[in-house]
Design an enzyme around this catalytic site. Sequence first.
Site, mmCIF file in Angstrom:
data_model
loop_
_atom_site.group_PDB
_atom_site.id
_atom_site.type_symbol
_atom_site.label_atom_id
_atom_site.label_comp_id
_atom_site.label_asym_id
_atom_site.label_seq_id
_atom_site.Cartn_x
_atom_site.Cartn_y
_atom_site.Cartn_z
ATOM 1 N N PRO A 170 0.823 -1.224 0.000
ATOM 2 C CA PRO A 170 0.000 0.000 0.000
ATOM 3 C C PRO A 170 0.854 1.270 0.000
ATOM 4 C CG PRO A 170 -0.235 -1.230 2.076
ATOM 5 C CD PRO A 170 0.655 -2.030 1.207
ATOM 6 N N GLU A 225 2.544 -7.685 8.461
ATOM 7 C CA GLU A 225 2.596 -6.213 8.482
ATOM 8 C C GLU A 225 3.527 -5.653 7.419
ATOM 9 O OE1 GLU A 225 0.333 -4.698 10.381
ATOM 10 O OE2 GLU A 225 -0.167 -6.759 10.863
ATOM 11 N N ASP A 250 -11.208 -0.677 -24.699
ATOM 12 C CA ASP A 250 -11.454 -0.752 -23.254
ATOM 13 C C ASP A 250 -11.546 0.642 -22.654
ATOM 14 O OD1 ASP A 250 -11.442 -3.474 -22.830
ATOM 15 O OD2 ASP A 250 -9.341 -3.591 -22.217
ATOM 16 N N ARG A 252 -3.360 -8.353 -20.683
ATOM 17 C CA ARG A 252 -4.314 -7.867 -21.697
ATOM 18 C C ARG A 252 -3.648 -6.987 -22.747
ATOM 19 N NH1 ARG A 252 -9.612 -8.221 -21.022
ATOM 20 N NH2 ARG A 252 -10.045 -6.319 -22.202
HETATM 21 N N1 ADE Z 1 -0.724 -5.320 -0.072
HETATM 22 C C1 ADE Z 1 -1.563 -4.900 0.903
HETATM 23 N N2 ADE Z 1 -2.294 -3.858 0.482
HETATM 24 C C2 ADE Z 1 -1.914 -3.599 -0.805
HETATM 25 C C3 ADE Z 1 -2.292 -2.637 -1.771
HETATM 26 N N3 ADE Z 1 -3.214 -1.709 -1.532
HETATM 27 N N4 ADE Z 1 -1.680 -2.673 -2.977
HETATM 28 C C4 ADE Z 1 -0.741 -3.591 -3.223
HETATM 29 N N5 ADE Z 1 -0.336 -4.517 -2.351
HETATM 30 C C5 ADE Z 1 -0.900 -4.536 -1.146
#
Ligand code: ADE
Length: 246
Positions: A88, A115, A168, A153
Amino acid sequence: MKFSVVTIFPQIIWANLEFGILGKAIDKEKIEVSTYDPRDYSKSPTKRVDDKPFGGGSGMVMEAGPIIKAVEEAKKKSIDAHVIYLSPQGKLFNQEKAKELADKSNIILISGRYEGVDQRVVDHIVDEEISIGDYVLSGGEIASLILIDSISRQIEGVVGDFQSVEDDSLYDGLLKHPQYTRPEESEYGVVPKILLSGNHESIRSWKIKKSLENTMKKRPDLLEKANLDKEKKKVLGQIKKDEEKT
Ligand code: ADE
């Protein structure tokens, strides 16, 4: 294109590659997928790959050693591999990035759990950190699958009719026009007459107009960034003028 996924849950990857376009792409050898399990490189007798974070804090952190060793193993079979860590904290993934990555021939995807991974993985072996959205998943496997799907794709021969990829949503930075199929008329409404007219030029113009209207209504942020050609700029100007009148 070869994808190598580093994951302690290879089953999540394989279970999702059996079906549809991706399943066919593997059968046709347009793409190749391999998985590497960090547990196979764990020195612990119980194959543990995580530990408590130094400095305290909640949860567990994946150790650097088993992941780096798994990536090194994958690299032996993937010349010039581009290594991506799904997290994230990464740069937000989008269609443009999918197109860019489709030019690579080998991609290694590190799917973390718990984590996160020891920072030394990122510092030592990762070329790029990518997030699929501003939310936290339980692991990077689903994110890896999303990259595999959207990048594949873009590879010629994966989607039978490449025109449909070019059509697309987001291919040219805009959302697609609405679509209809049989029946022409039902209790849920009627198909716009123009689509039944057989007039290719009018249909083409209608699709451009509706694509612009759709994007303006649902994702005005995309419209600001889109690189519109002369025709689309003109149509957009007209749409805005018509809106002002109403
Ligand atoms: N692993 C945990 N959350 C994630 C996300 N939002 N994007 C990519 N990998 C992740």
